[in-house]
Design an enzyme around this catalytic site. Structure first.
Site, PDB file in Angstrom:
ATOM      1  N   CYS A  18       0.871  -1.186   0.000  1.00  0.00           N
ATOM      2  CA  CYS A  18       0.000   0.000   0.000  1.00  0.00           C
ATOM      3  C   CYS A  18       0.904   1.232   0.000  1.00  0.00           C
ATOM      4  O   CYS A  18       2.127   1.126   0.150  1.00  0.00           O
ATOM      5  CB  CYS A  18      -0.866  -0.011   1.251  1.00  0.00           C
ATOM      6  N   HIS A  47       5.563  -5.213   8.902  1.00  0.00           N
ATOM      7  CA  HIS A  47       5.640  -6.582   9.430  1.00  0.00           C
ATOM      8  C   HIS A  47       5.966  -7.595   8.343  1.00  0.00           C
ATOM      9  O   HIS A  47       5.128  -8.404   7.963  1.00  0.00           O
ATOM     10  CB  HIS A  47       4.323  -6.933  10.145  1.00  0.00           C
ATOM     11  N   HIS A  80       3.585   1.772  11.753  1.00  0.00           N
ATOM     12  CA  HIS A  80       2.431   1.521  12.627  1.00  0.00           C
ATOM     13  C   HIS A  80       2.149   2.658  13.598  1.00  0.00           C
ATOM     14  O   HIS A  80       1.096   2.682  14.225  1.00  0.00           O
ATOM     15  CB  HIS A  80       2.659   0.216  13.404  1.00  0.00           C
ATOM     16  N   HIS A 130      -1.147  -4.731  19.736  1.00  0.00           N
ATOM     17  CA  HIS A 130      -0.635  -4.424  18.398  1.00  0.00           C
ATOM     18  C   HIS A 130       0.028  -3.036  18.447  1.00  0.00           C
ATOM     19  O   HIS A 130      -0.502  -2.122  19.084  1.00  0.00           O
ATOM     20  CB  HIS A 130      -1.787  -4.435  17.383  1.00  0.00           C
ATOM     21  N   GLU A 132       0.133  -0.550  16.499  1.00  0.00           N
ATOM     22  CA  GLU A 132      -0.703   0.603  16.124  1.00  0.00           C
ATOM     23  C   GLU A 132      -1.620   0.996  17.278  1.00  0.00           C
ATOM     24  O   GLU A 132      -1.844   2.191  17.521  1.00  0.00           O
ATOM     25  CB  GLU A 132      -1.530   0.284  14.864  1.00  0.00           C
ATOM     26  N   CYS A 200      -8.372   1.662   6.637  1.00  0.00           N
ATOM     27  CA  CYS A 200      -7.864   2.440   5.499  1.00  0.00           C
ATOM     28  C   CYS A 200      -8.303   1.848   4.168  1.00  0.00           C
ATOM     29  O   CYS A 200      -8.801   0.710   4.097  1.00  0.00           O
ATOM     30  CB  CYS A 200      -6.339   2.512   5.564  1.00  0.00           C
ATOM     31  N   SER A 228       1.316  -9.688  11.036  1.00  0.00           N
ATOM     32  CA  SER A 228       0.754  -8.630  10.199  1.00  0.00           C
ATOM     33  C   SER A 228      -0.770  -8.670  10.296  1.00  0.00           C
ATOM     34  O   SER A 228      -1.417  -9.568   9.744  1.00  0.00           O
ATOM     35  CB  SER A 228       1.211  -8.841   8.742  1.00  0.00           C
ATOM     36  N   SER A 229      -1.322  -7.699  10.995  1.00  0.00           N
ATOM     37  CA  SER A 229      -2.763  -7.686  11.247  1.00  0.00           C
ATOM     38  C   SER A 229      -3.558  -7.751   9.939  1.00  0.00           C
ATOM     39  O   SER A 229      -4.466  -8.567   9.780  1.00  0.00           O
ATOM     40  CB  SER A 229      -3.124  -6.425  12.040  1.00  0.00           C
ATOM     41  N   ASN A 230      -3.199  -6.903   8.978  1.00  0.00           N
ATOM     42  CA  ASN A 230      -4.011  -6.861   7.755  1.00  0.00           C
ATOM     43  C   ASN A 230      -3.909  -8.164   6.976  1.00  0.00           C
ATOM     44  O   ASN A 230      -4.866  -8.594   6.345  1.00  0.00           O
ATOM     45  CB  ASN A 230      -3.635  -5.638   6.905  1.00  0.00           C
TER      46      ASN A 230
HETATM   47  O1  0CH Z   1      -1.233  -4.970   9.357  1.00  0.00           O
HETATM   48  P1  0CH Z   1      -0.312  -4.456  10.381  1.00  0.00           P
HETATM   49  O2  0CH Z   1      -0.813  -3.223  11.054  1.00  0.00           O
HETATM   50  O3  0CH Z   1       0.083  -5.494  11.403  1.00  0.00           O
HETATM   51  O4  0CH Z   1       1.049  -3.968   9.695  1.00  0.00           O
HETATM   52  P2  0CH Z   1       1.878  -4.422   8.442  1.00  0.00           P
HETATM   53  O5  0CH Z   1       1.702  -5.849   8.110  1.00  0.00           O
HETATM   54  O6  0CH Z   1       3.271  -3.955   8.671  1.00  0.00           O
HETATM   55  O7  0CH Z   1       1.262  -3.614   7.213  1.00  0.00           O
HETATM   56  C1  0CH Z   1       1.422  -2.255   7.048  1.00  0.00           C
HETATM   57  C2  0CH Z   1       0.438  -1.454   7.831  1.00  0.00           C
HETATM   58  C3  0CH Z   1       1.150  -0.504   8.734  1.00  0.00           C
HETATM   59  C4  0CH Z   1       0.279   0.458   9.502  1.00  0.00           C
HETATM   60  O8  0CH Z   1      -1.044   0.512   9.123  1.00  0.00           O
HETATM   61 FE1  SF4 Z   2      -1.014   0.839   4.462  1.00  0.00          FE
HETATM   62 FE2  SF4 Z   2      -3.395   1.446   5.358  1.00  0.00          FE
HETATM   63 FE3  SF4 Z   2      -1.475   0.854   7.082  1.00  0.00          FE
HETATM   64 FE4  SF4 Z   2      -1.380   3.132   5.755  1.00  0.00          FE
HETATM   65  S1  SF4 Z   2      -2.928   2.589   7.241  1.00  0.00           S
HETATM   66  S2  SF4 Z   2       0.322   1.684   6.054  1.00  0.00           S
HETATM   67  S3  SF4 Z   2      -2.274   2.596   3.773  1.00  0.00           S
HETATM   68  S4  SF4 Z   2      -2.348  -0.540   5.582  1.00  0.00           S
END
Ligand code: 0CH
Ligand code: SF4
Length: 314
Positions: A18, A47, A80, A130, A132, A200, A228-230
């Site tokens: 992203c 992550h 985060h 987490h 964030e 987001c 990685s939460s997402n």
């Molecule tokens: O999904 P999370 O927040 O664990 O983080 P990620 O895998 O590092 O992905 C990027 C999102 C970072 C902040 O929204």
């Molecule tokens: Fe990516 Fe959304 Fe996290 Fe921003 S808030 S880093 S656009 S996943």
């Protein structure tokens, strides 16, 4: 020569990086160019171990806390977000720091601060522990925010009397969060907050895309990391959308291609922190056993780009 069986692959679009992840990685790379190695990074910048190891190879040093960073070395804060105490401590120690917090996470920080300034108690929907959530809670005075993780907690939470607002983590399940918000809104009719939640665009689009391929797939592979939460949400969404088997892998070599024996159509997606090269690894791994046909299923186009911080943009 034996002919490999056919396997149809559905690639979810969008998937992978992203705008916030792209920016965060560029901040570390640009810092390494400007300041030279080592550049310290507080927490995994995103992550993903492949990303972390690539940056380590360029001279980045990853630590969990600021007190592990020498005062004369530059430090980057991860995508985060961080509690207010972290930049405050960096300033106290006269450190050079770069904040790679995604602008969409910073937006939630400001939103939470505005509610607090208006005297509203905040219900933060997110996952305990987490980074964030730790960062968003760390924008507020203790006692002014209560974490809500589940619908069951939304049913029982007892915030203090008075004005009430909600904010959310950016990488939650869209469906679960809608249910939590609806529960809170029913119990607290004076609750204020964003129109839907603070999830987001990238999280929303990746979940919609994996939903679109899951129902057509006998198996879904999510490229991403367990912290990685997402990415974890993508695996859950695939399963809930009716896919009989959804698994997560970090690298191509982790995937046992024999798992896809008997599967006609296999879906692939990747979390926002997983680079495309890892999706290519998964495709290569599958090609060891199958003759692939690849179809991309695109549910949304993305054109979001975030500028680098002013100190690096010059
Ligand atoms: O999904 P999370 O927040 O664990 O983080 P990620 O895998 O590092 O992905 C990027 C999102 C970072 C902040 O929204
Ligand atoms: Fe990516 Fe959304 Fe996290 Fe921003 S808030 S880093 S656009 S996943």
């Amino acid at each position: 020569m034996t002919v490999k069986p056919a396997l149809h692959v559905l690639l979810a679009g969008p998937r992978g990086f992203c705008a916030g992840v792209d920016r965060a990685i560029k901040i570390v790379e640009e810092s390494l160019r400007r300041f030279g190695a080592p550049v310290y990074v507080r927490h995994e910048i995103v992550h993903n171990k492949f990303v972390v190891q690539s940056l380590e190879a360029q001279g980045a040093i990853f630590v969990e806390e600021l007190d592990e960073v020498p005062a004369d070395a530059p430090v980057v804060f991860s995508a985060h977000g961080v509690p207010k105490s972290v930049p405050a401590e960096a300033r106290r120690r006269n450190m050079v720091y770069l904040d790679a917090t995604c602008p969409l996470v910073s937006k939630v920080h400001r939103e939470a601060e505005r509610h607090a300034a208006a005297g509203r108690h905040i219900l933060l929907i997110g996952h305990a522990g987490h980074p964030e959530v730790v960062g968003t809670m760390g924008q507020l005075e203790p006692g002014t925010v209560t974490l809500v993780e589940t619908v069951a907690e939304a049913e029982t939470v007892r915030p203090p009397e008075g004005p009430l607002a909600f904010t959310t983590q950016t990488t939650l399940s869209v469906d679960d969060t809608a249910e939590i918000v609806a529960t809170l809104a029913r119990r607290f009719p004076h609750l204020v907050g964003p129109a839907k939640e603070d999830i987001c665009y990238a999280t929303t689009n990746r979940q919609a895309a994996v939903k679109a391929i899951a129902a057509r797939s006998g198996m879904v592979v999510v490229v991403g990391a367990p912290n990685s939460s997402n990415s974890v949400r993508l695996r859950e969404v695939a399963e809930r959308a009716g896919c009989p088997r959804a698994i997560m892998v970090q690298r191509g070599r982790e995937l046992d291609p024999a798992l896809a024996d008997g599967v006609a159509t296999l879906g692939i997606t990747a979390g926002a922190s997983a680079p495309d090269v890892l999706v290519q690894e998964v495709l290569e791994r599958l090609r060891e056993r199958f003759t692939l046909t690849v179809e991309e299923v695109v549910v949304a186009e993305e054109s979001v780009v975030f500028k680098l911080p002013a100190a690096l943009a010059k």
